[in-house]
Design a protein around this motif. Structure first.
Motif, short mmCIF file in Angstrom:
data_model
loop_
_atom_site.label_atom_id
_atom_site.label_comp_id
_atom_site.label_asym_id
_atom_site.label_seq_id
_atom_site.Cartn_x
_atom_site.Cartn_y
_atom_site.Cartn_z
N ASN A 50 0.83 -1.21 0.00
CA ASN A 50 0.00 0.00 0.00
C ASN A 50 0.86 1.26 0.00
N PHE A 51 1.94 1.24 0.75
CA PHE A 51 2.82 2.41 0.83
C PHE A 51 3.39 2.76 -0.54
N PHE A 52 3.92 1.79 -1.25
CA PHE A 52 4.54 2.06 -2.55
C PHE A 52 3.51 2.51 -3.59
N GLN A 53 2.29 2.03 -3.46
CA GLN A 53 1.24 2.48 -4.38
C GLN A 53 0.82 3.92 -4.08
N ILE A 54 0.71 4.26 -2.79
CA ILE A 54 0.33 5.62 -2.42
C ILE A 54 1.41 6.61 -2.83
#
Length: 242
Positions: A50-54
């Motif tokens: 989720n972090f890398f997508q955000i």
């Protein structure tokens, strides 16, 4: 009559939650190796994805196509992460509930009462199987579409995300590809397992109402005394029916 094992019905879901690190042996998480695995599972495979997508959304704020494509997936995975959080937060309650379910007070008294809620349990099993089938299909196509459309030759990843290195070169591309596949498997398994667990608990609530209704309907059974049935419903096996 043999004791009805409520926990056995959801044993496969509990097993999946154990593998994901979301179902400790004790009532809560203790400082042990399993808790370490829980931290790795949450931070590396769930939060990390989720972090890398955000970050990818933030980096490409001027690219509407990228924002749309990334938001569609990231919002779904964020929901799965929230489900994992609330399972961990309420783990002590869930553990106590598993013990309470198999208490004598919540046991069906005869085969007739089992037949009352069996259709609901069968329906839950069908819905659960459908959820797992759809989820597995989604994960499979998400993970393999770069291979099917041959964009893997252009080093395209299954999911748009930002990483602090060049994912277009080997072996970073292959490592990141496998990482994304593991992440989506973890997140999808978490989402479906938690959903099925909550759905089963709702079915159990309905089953208890069925059992209680049947007890009330047969209060005037000639083979028992009304007062004794009331005492049995209230105290459980502390009072033995004659």
């Amino acid at each position: 009559m043999d004791k009805f094992d409520w926990k056995l019905i959801i044993s496969s879901n509990i097993l999946k939650l154990k593998v994901l690190g979301l179902w400790p042996k004790d009532e809560s998480f203790k400082p042990n190796l399993y808790t370490l695995w829980t931290i790795i599972s949450l931070t590396v495979f769930m939060c990390g994805h989720n972090f890398f997508q955000i970050v990818n959304i933030i980096v490409n704020l001027n690219d509407l196509e990228t924002i749309t494509a990334t938001s569609f997936i990231s919002l779904s995975t964020l929901v799965a992460l929230m489900k994992a959080f609330y399972v961990i937060r309420n783990m002590e309650i869930l553990k106590k509930l598993m013990v309470t379910l198999n208490c004598d007070s919540f046991q069906p008294k005869n085969v007739r009462q089992i037949s009352l809620f069996e259709p609901s349990l069968k329906f839950w099993k069908i819905v659960s199987s459908l959820c797992w089938t759809v989820s597995c299909g989604s994960v499979f196509f998400w993970s393999t579409y770069p291979i099917f459309d041959k964009s893997v030759k252009e080093h395209r990843l299954p999911f748009l995300a930002w990483y602090p290195y060049n994912t277009k070169i080997s072996p970073y591309y292959e490592i990141t590809y496998v990482y994304q596949v593991f992440c989506i498997i973890f997140l999808a398994t978490t989402a479906v397992s938690v959903d099925n667990l909550i759905a089963a608990l709702n079915v159990y609530i309905g089953a208890q109402f069925d059992i209680l209704s049947d007890d009330v309907l047969h209060l005037y059974d000639v083979t028992t005394i009304i007062v004794e049935i009331f005492m049995y419903c209230w105290f459980g096996n502390e009072v033995e029916l004659k």
